[in-house]
Design an enzyme around this catalytic site. Sequence first.
Site, PDB file in Angstrom:
ATOM      1  CG  HIS A 117      -4.873 -33.474  17.144  1.00 37.53           C
ATOM      2  ND1 HIS A 117      -4.056 -33.138  18.210  1.00 37.53           N
ATOM      3  CD2 HIS A 117      -4.233 -33.033  16.031  1.00 37.53           C
ATOM      4  CE1 HIS A 117      -2.991 -32.499  17.748  1.00 37.53           C
ATOM      5  NE2 HIS A 117      -3.071 -32.425  16.427  1.00 37.53           N
ATOM      6  CG  HIS A 150      -0.250 -34.529  12.730  1.00 39.90           C
ATOM      7  ND1 HIS A 150       0.679 -33.516  12.538  1.00 39.90           N
ATOM      8  CD2 HIS A 150      -1.216 -33.986  13.505  1.00 39.90           C
ATOM      9  CE1 HIS A 150       0.275 -32.426  13.157  1.00 39.90           C
ATOM     10  NE2 HIS A 150      -0.889 -32.679  13.746  1.00 39.90           N
ATOM     11  CD  GLU A 169      -0.443 -26.043  13.275  1.00 40.27           C
ATOM     12  OE1 GLU A 169      -0.192 -26.222  14.489  1.00 40.27           O
ATOM     13  OE2 GLU A 169      -1.575 -26.261  12.777  1.00 40.27           O
ATOM     14  CG  ASP A 221      -3.821 -31.235  12.400  1.00 41.29           C
ATOM     15  OD1 ASP A 221      -3.548 -31.731  13.515  1.00 41.29           O
ATOM     16  OD2 ASP A 221      -3.598 -30.042  12.130  1.00 41.29           O
ATOM     17  CG  ASP A 222      -7.522 -31.261  14.502  1.00 35.65           C
ATOM     18  OD1 ASP A 222      -7.614 -31.899  15.560  1.00 35.65           O
ATOM     19  OD2 ASP A 222      -6.556 -30.511  14.238  1.00 35.65           O
ATOM     20  CG  HIS A 225       1.636 -30.251  17.044  1.00 33.63           C
ATOM     21  ND1 HIS A 225       1.493 -31.513  17.539  1.00 33.63           N
ATOM     22  CD2 HIS A 225       0.529 -30.004  16.284  1.00 33.63           C
ATOM     23  CE1 HIS A 225       0.348 -32.016  17.097  1.00 33.63           C
ATOM     24  NE2 HIS A 225      -0.261 -31.113  16.337  1.00 33.63           N
TER      25      HIS A 225
HETATM   26  N1  ADE Z   1      -4.666 -29.500  18.454  1.00 32.36           N
HETATM   27  C1  ADE Z   1      -5.474 -30.022  17.530  1.00 32.36           C
HETATM   28  N2  ADE Z   1      -5.062 -29.700  16.308  1.00 32.36           N
HETATM   29  C2  ADE Z   1      -3.941 -28.950  16.439  1.00 32.36           C
HETATM   30  C3  ADE Z   1      -3.038 -28.336  15.543  1.00 32.36           C
HETATM   31  N3  ADE Z   1      -3.197 -28.385  14.219  1.00 32.36           N
HETATM   32  N4  ADE Z   1      -2.008 -27.640  16.042  1.00 32.36           N
HETATM   33  C4  ADE Z   1      -1.835 -27.543  17.361  1.00 32.36           C
HETATM   34  N5  ADE Z   1      -2.655 -28.124  18.250  1.00 32.36           N
HETATM   35  C5  ADE Z   1      -3.696 -28.821  17.799  1.00 32.36           C
HETATM   36 ZN    ZN Z   2      -1.928 -31.436  15.039  1.00 34.86          ZN
END
Ligand code: ADE
Ligand code: ZN
Length: 347
Positions: free
Chosen positions: A23, A21, A204, A282-283, A201
């Site tokens: 991006h 996971h 969340e 994630d990011d 997703h």
């Molecule tokens: N795009 C990038 N990070 C995300 C996240 N945590 N949830 C939904 N879309 C995303």
């Molecule tokens: Zn994500």
Amino acid sequence: MREMPDDLATFARDLPKAELHLHIEGTLEPELMFDLARRNGVSLPFASVDEVRRAYVFSDLQSFLDIYYAGCRVLIQEQDFYDLAWAYLARAATQGVRHAEIFFDPQTHIDRGVPFEAVVTGIHRALQEGRTRLDITSGLILCFLRHLSAEAAMQTLNEALPYRDWILAVGLDSSEVGYPPAKFKDVYDRAREVGLLAVAHAGEEGPPSYIWEALDLLHARRIDHGVRCMEDERLMERLVEEQIPLTVCPLSNVRLRVFPDLRSHPLKQLLDRGLLVTVNSDDPAYFGGYVGDNLQEVASALDLSREQVIALARNSFIASFISEEQKRRYLDELDRFAAQPSLKTIS
Ligand code: ADE
Ligand code: ZN
């Protein structure tokens, strides 16, 4: 927070693992953002790298997405996407990553006039080099932006078809609440017809019903985040029974205020209940840590045992889309790593 022994922290960071996971646009570190802005003549609303980092205070998913999409404006040329993906792989290699299944958001770029080809070719080139130079295997997951229309998603899938062989799966991301998975049933049906796997997703910020929809309507093979499953006992039973993986992102959940701090994170409860949970970043450029950092910090905050840390790394390979043969090889590598005499007594 309890201090974790240095050796277990290092062990968690270095343990062989898969990242499921991630991006790629969320790996854009402020330094590279400035370099690309200069290279492409894009002006940024920040005077310095430090100022960018100070702006990364989020109140929820949307407040993050606004900044994340703004950062993407510096990504224009094929080389930019290559540089972005290569920088991620080089960092991932220092945190035990042996395999990565990577999301990309083509609509964020094609809607600004960047050709799909530039996006996918740049990332693909870096992934190939990751295989030869870093020995990291990988796959690409094309995400549809759920705040845009189902028609736009279908158009994006059609644009991707000439590159079908470079893509492993489709995913669904961006603003969650108000955009249920059901909206994307047709495009997921089409994606599966052309042999792409499905993830999404869900849960969340959105309710457990979105997880049910992702499973029953989109036929998602993994749920990204999924932490709100805790609110629905029948759903929990199904996730355990069918061993449907959740790709959990602890530092992201805290930064986006899904949970107030890491000590309140339900990861350990999910693991104890028998769910197939994995830890991911994630990011990472926005949330303060790559996948090894996530595993290390959550292990410390939740007082995870050495066995639980190993179980999370095992789950990451089990939940991946690699062949059974490759899975076996990675699991053997993990076992050998954990059995090194100098690391066996870590607790
Ligand atoms: N795009 C990038 N990070 C995300 C996240 N945590 N949830 C939904 N879309 C995303
Ligand atoms: Zn994500």
